[in-house]
Design an enzyme around this catalytic site. Structure first.
Site, PDB file in Angstrom:
ATOM      1  N   LYS A   1       0.820  -1.213   0.000  1.00  0.00           N
ATOM      2  CA  LYS A   1       0.000   0.000   0.000  1.00  0.00           C
ATOM      3  C   LYS A   1       0.854   1.263   0.000  1.00  0.00           C
ATOM      4  O   LYS A   1       0.390   2.331  -0.397  1.00  0.00           O
ATOM      5  CB  LYS A   1      -0.980  -0.026   1.167  1.00  0.00           C
TER       6      LYS A   1
HETATM    7  C1  PLP Z   1      -4.562  -4.490   1.130  1.00  0.00           C
HETATM    8  C2  PLP Z   1      -3.750  -5.728   1.009  1.00  0.00           C
HETATM    9  C3  PLP Z   1      -4.068  -6.724   0.056  1.00  0.00           C
HETATM   10  C4  PLP Z   1      -5.282  -6.644  -0.858  1.00  0.00           C
HETATM   11  O1  PLP Z   1      -5.185  -5.599  -1.791  1.00  0.00           O
HETATM   12  P1  PLP Z   1      -6.511  -5.065  -2.535  1.00  0.00           P
HETATM   13  O2  PLP Z   1      -6.059  -3.912  -3.363  1.00  0.00           O
HETATM   14  O3  PLP Z   1      -7.452  -4.661  -1.436  1.00  0.00           O
HETATM   15  O4  PLP Z   1      -7.042  -6.190  -3.335  1.00  0.00           O
HETATM   16  C5  PLP Z   1      -3.233  -7.827  -0.039  1.00  0.00           C
HETATM   17  N1  PLP Z   1      -2.160  -7.972   0.775  1.00  0.00           N
HETATM   18  C6  PLP Z   1      -1.823  -7.050   1.705  1.00  0.00           C
HETATM   19  C7  PLP Z   1      -0.647  -7.282   2.573  1.00  0.00           C
HETATM   20  C8  PLP Z   1      -2.604  -5.892   1.852  1.00  0.00           C
HETATM   21  O5  PLP Z   1      -2.270  -4.987   2.787  1.00  0.00           O
END
Ligand code: PLP
Length: 463
Positions: free
Chosen positions: A111
């Site tokens: 993120k």
């Molecule tokens: C948020 C997240 C996901 C999922 O991503 P999306 O964009 O919501 O599909 C997968 N792995 C981790 C570690 C995350 O923080």
């Protein structure tokens, strides 16, 4: 580039307005009016380092009136300078697959790719407009730290993040509360994550308060987050092509809100050398059920070892659905209304676009998550985090053509999920930045789980 809403009731707006709007005013999601075609540029793009590639991709989505070339270059450079790996998103061979490590940013999860950029975009746009933004959010643990890291120390922005007191892991709590910048306000509410969400909704529903205090959110549907994530699909495909000489790659993506994999869907449509994408879910499998049957139906969330994917309503899915119903906003509005009412919508799997030929899908349960972590550790000496393991397991099963290399997106560093990793291999993974957290000073306000308490904390801090 201009942006419109999937629900068709927002006049086209530019990039800066789209970033500031987040969720579209009509309740839909913003999309670019066209998807740029870049097949003729791939040979140039594959020579670029990560920030230069990010500049080229983002330039296609942002008009120079919104952000000039020089400014965009500066914003992109600053956003990825906080990553600790020189390649930003290294692609490494692990056994018979390739892993793209998206966990070298400040909070060790993917993120950061979107939120480091979003923080800098907010700062830039607010300065130009002479505006303030006060972000209010509620987190169950993982996303709060990436949002805080994105806006810490930024001019004209404050952030208030509620987490449930003593109910997030000590490590997740410290990733938030050790950030001591004046504009960061951690609030531990004496209640649950749901209480935090309820308080946040109540504050945003008070439109006068929202306006007077310039409240905003950093939600997962912000278009800038999707745009930032498109970049690494090109990057990763190029690196695997260099290593293998393959014409195209398959990408497996562990999925919760469908944000990350939607960015991959757009990259593929733009012309990235991606043969197919694998939508990988844990036991919360609303998305894999949809792609298998055409039925999108809500059920209850079950807690898993990959908590950032414990989601039943995928907030970015509407973007995909818009294309799946033939770019028909009226039809989409009807479907979303039906889903809000009945918790279920159904498209015929044979309907054009419903099951895009470039998408595959599957889900992975707790036992398979653990055995995947164990298997790759034993065979390749590599530790997968539980989210990444879901993508690796489903990717390996969905992969039909063994000759097309498989690129798995590693969305978090394994040290962030010590309990799951220990259960799988008998020891935790380590990371020096996380070890250091225990020695750092913290700041956090503990408040009762009431709207009044949080409201007065916000107003007194902004006074
Ligand atoms: C948020 C997240 C996901 C999922 O991503 P999306 O964009 O919501 O599909 C997968 N792995 C981790 C570690 C995350 O923080």
């Amino acid at each position: 580039m201009n942006y419109f809403s999937t629900r068709g009731q927002v006049e086209p707006i530019g990039f800066a307005d789209a970033v500031m709007m987040g969720l579209a005013d009509d309740g839909g999601l913003l999309l670019p009016v066209s998807i740029p075609a870049v097949a003729d540029r791939l040979e140039t793009w594959r020579q670029l380092d990560y920030p230069s590639l990010a500049f080229e991709v983002l330039r296609l989505f942002i008009s120079t009136e919104d952000i000039s070339d020089d400014e965009l270059q500066t914003l992109v450079t600053r956003s990825y300078a906080t990553f600790e790996h020189p390649e930003i998103a290294p692609v490494v061979p692990v056994g018979d697959i390739y892993v793209m490590e998206l966990f070298h940013g400040p909070t060790l999860a993917f993120k950061d790719f979107a939120l480091q950029l979003l923080g800098n975009l907010f700062e830039h746009i607010l300065a130009r407009r002479g505006q303030q933004l006060n972000i209010v959010g509620a987190t169950s643990g993982d996303t709060g730290s990436a949002a805080i890291a994105g806006v810490r120390g930024k001019a004209n922005i404050s952030i208030f993040v509620m987490h449930p007191h003593n109910r997030v892991s000590p490590l997740q709590e410290r990733q938030m509360t050790t950030v001591l910048d004046d504009n960061v306000h951690n609030i531990a509410i004496e209640g649950t994550f749901d209480d935090g969400q309820r308080i946040m909704k109540a504050l945003f529903n008070d439109l006068a308060f929202k306006q007077d205090y310039s409240l905003g959110a950093v939600n997962s549907v912000n278009w800038a987050r999707v745009a930032a994530q498109i970049v690494y699909y090109f990057w990763g495909a190029f690196r695997v092509q260099e290593a293998t000489g393959a014409a195209a790659v398959q990408c497996s993506v562990p999925t919760g809100n469908f944000g990350d994999v939607f960015a991959g869907y757009l990259a593929r449509r733009m012309g990235a050398p991606i043969a197919n994408l694998v939508v990988a879910t844990n036991e919360n499998d609303i998305l894999s059920r949809f792609f298998a049957t055409g039925v999108y139906s809500r059920s209850t969330v079950v807690p898993t070892l990959s908590p950032s994917m414990d989601i039943q309503i995928a907030s970015n899915f509407e973007r995909y659905l818009y294309y799946a119903v033939g770019e028909d906003s009226e039809r989409l509005r009807d479907l979303m209304a039906a889903f809000a009412e009945a918790g279920e919508i159904s498209l015929s799997p044979a309907a054009p676009g419903c099951m895009d030929p470039g998408l595959r899908t599957g889900s992975c349960d707790t036992a398979a998550t653990l055995s995947t972590i164990r298997g790759y550790h034993e065979a390749a000496g590599y530790i997968l985090d539980p989210h990444t393991a879901v993508g690796v397991d489903v990717g390996a099963r969905a992969r039909k053509e063994a000759e097309v290399p498989l690129l798995c997106l590693a969305t978090a560093h394994p040290a962030k999920f010590a309990a799951a990793v220990t259960e799988a291999i008998g020891e935790a993974a380590r990371h020096p930045a996380l070890d250091a957290l225990t020695r750092l000073e913290t700041r956090c306000e503990v408040l009762p789980a009431t709207e009044a308490a949080v409201r007065s904390h916000i107003t007194s801090n902004l006074a």
